[in-house]
Design a protein around this motif. Structure first.
Motif, PDB file in Angstrom:
ATOM      1  N   TYR A  65       1.226  -1.151   0.224  1.00  0.00           N
ATOM      2  CA  TYR A  65      -0.295  -0.238   0.407  1.00  0.00           C
ATOM      3  C   TYR A  65       0.667   1.547  -0.154  1.00  0.00           C
ATOM      4  CZ  TYR A  65      -3.393  -3.462   1.715  1.00  0.00           C
ATOM      5  OH  TYR A  65      -4.258  -4.596   0.447  1.00  0.00           O
ATOM      6  N   ARG A  66       1.848   0.505   0.435  1.00  0.00           N
ATOM      7  CA  ARG A  66       2.746   2.440   0.811  1.00  0.00           C
ATOM      8  C   ARG A  66       4.262   2.522   0.422  1.00  0.00           C
ATOM      9  NH1 ARG A  66      -1.540   4.329   0.265  1.00  0.00           N
ATOM     10  NH2 ARG A  66      -2.007   6.156   2.275  1.00  0.00           N
ATOM     11  N   GLU A  95     -11.316   1.111   3.689  1.00  0.00           N
ATOM     12  CA  GLU A  95     -11.344   1.290   2.767  1.00  0.00           C
ATOM     13  C   GLU A  95     -10.272   0.457   1.345  1.00  0.00           C
ATOM     14  OE1 GLU A  95     -13.929   1.546  -1.292  1.00  0.00           O
ATOM     15  OE2 GLU A  95     -14.043   1.369   1.059  1.00  0.00           O
ATOM     16  N   THR A  96      -8.865   1.569   1.722  1.00  0.00           N
ATOM     17  CA  THR A  96      -7.843   1.036   1.127  1.00  0.00           C
ATOM     18  C   THR A  96      -7.781  -0.583   1.432  1.00  0.00           C
ATOM     19  OG1 THR A  96      -7.333   2.876   1.622  1.00  0.00           O
ATOM     20  CG2 THR A  96      -5.921   1.571   1.317  1.00  0.00           C
ATOM     21  N   LEU A  97      -8.215  -1.367   2.008  1.00  0.00           N
ATOM     22  CA  LEU A  97      -7.414  -2.048   1.884  1.00  0.00           C
ATOM     23  C   LEU A  97      -8.912  -3.745   1.607  1.00  0.00           C
ATOM     24  CD1 LEU A  97      -5.959  -2.213   5.700  1.00  0.00           C
ATOM     25  CD2 LEU A  97      -4.661  -2.284   3.607  1.00  0.00           C
ATOM     26  N   TYR A 110      -0.047   1.215  10.478  1.00  0.00           N
ATOM     27  CA  TYR A 110       1.293   2.188   9.849  1.00  0.00           C
ATOM     28  C   TYR A 110       0.250   3.150   9.294  1.00  0.00           C
ATOM     29  CZ  TYR A 110       4.573   3.769   6.861  1.00  0.00           C
ATOM     30  OH  TYR A 110       5.403   4.324   6.078  1.00  0.00           O
ATOM     31  N   LEU A 111      -0.579   2.736   8.201  1.00  0.00           N
ATOM     32  CA  LEU A 111      -1.815   3.691   7.281  1.00  0.00           C
ATOM     33  C   LEU A 111      -2.299   4.989   8.237  1.00  0.00           C
ATOM     34  CD1 LEU A 111      -3.390   0.891   4.973  1.00  0.00           C
ATOM     35  CD2 LEU A 111      -1.064   2.950   4.193  1.00  0.00           C
ATOM     36  N   LEU A 112      -2.768   5.039   9.312  1.00  0.00           N
ATOM     37  CA  LEU A 112      -3.057   5.377  10.507  1.00  0.00           C
ATOM     38  C   LEU A 112      -2.238   5.905  11.312  1.00  0.00           C
ATOM     39  CD1 LEU A 112      -5.561   3.092  12.560  1.00  0.00           C
ATOM     40  CD2 LEU A 112      -6.287   5.041  10.870  1.00  0.00           C
ATOM     41  N   ALA A 113      -1.539   6.163  11.611  1.00  0.00           N
ATOM     42  CA  ALA A 113      -0.302   7.009  12.213  1.00  0.00           C
ATOM     43  C   ALA A 113       0.613   7.678  11.141  1.00  0.00           C
ATOM     44  CB  ALA A 113       1.164   6.046  12.651  1.00  0.00           C
ATOM     45  N   GLU A 114       0.570   7.174   9.756  1.00  0.00           N
ATOM     46  CA  GLU A 114       0.543   8.207   8.516  1.00  0.00           C
ATOM     47  C   GLU A 114      -0.411   9.472   8.585  1.00  0.00           C
ATOM     48  OE1 GLU A 114       2.164   7.332   4.408  1.00  0.00           O
ATOM     49  OE2 GLU A 114      -0.026   6.726   4.413  1.00  0.00           O
ATOM     50  N   LYS A 115      -1.710   8.710   8.510  1.00  0.00           N
ATOM     51  CA  LYS A 115      -2.653   9.664   7.875  1.00  0.00           C
ATOM     52  C   LYS A 115      -3.029  11.441   8.955  1.00  0.00           C
ATOM     53  CE  LYS A 115      -7.598  10.530   7.624  1.00  0.00           C
ATOM     54  NZ  LYS A 115      -7.329  11.158   7.159  1.00  0.00           N
TER      55      LYS A 115
END
Length: 105
Positions: free
Chosen positions: A11-12, A77-79, A92-97
């Protein structure tokens, strides 16, 4: 053994390796249990736990429930195409956001 970093990089692709390693160190025990290694987005209790334990306590966020719920929905939704949603990837995605990856360095 699952390569949790590779899962994040789906994803990243340019994910912060130090942040991934920090997440893995913090949640190493959680990731050894198949039930807790993945986030069930269909379970409202699980999402409430992620919101309370990770977003509010670990990341120290004070945003409204609407903002936090929207962030969870966005990551879900991304996943959505991925049947197994790795806790490390979700975190990771939440912390990044929220600009909080530095907490895991």
């Amino acid at each position: 053994m699952t390569d949790w970093a590779a899962d994040v990089k789906i994803y990243r692709p340019d994910a912060d390796d130090a942040a991934i390693e920090g997440l893995l160190k913090t949640y190493r025990l959680v990731m050894t249990n198949r039930d807790s290694a993945y986030v069930a987005f269909s379970d409202p209790t699980e999402l409430a736990t992620v919101k309370t334990s990770f977003l509010q306590k670990k990341l120290g966020l004070t945003d409204s429930n609407e903002v936090l719920d929207a962030a969870l929905a966005e990551v879900g939704e991304t996943l959505k195409a991925d049947r197994t949603k790795s806790r490390i990837t979700v975190y990771y995605l939440l912390a990044e956001k929220f600009g909080k990856l530095d907490l895991f360095h």
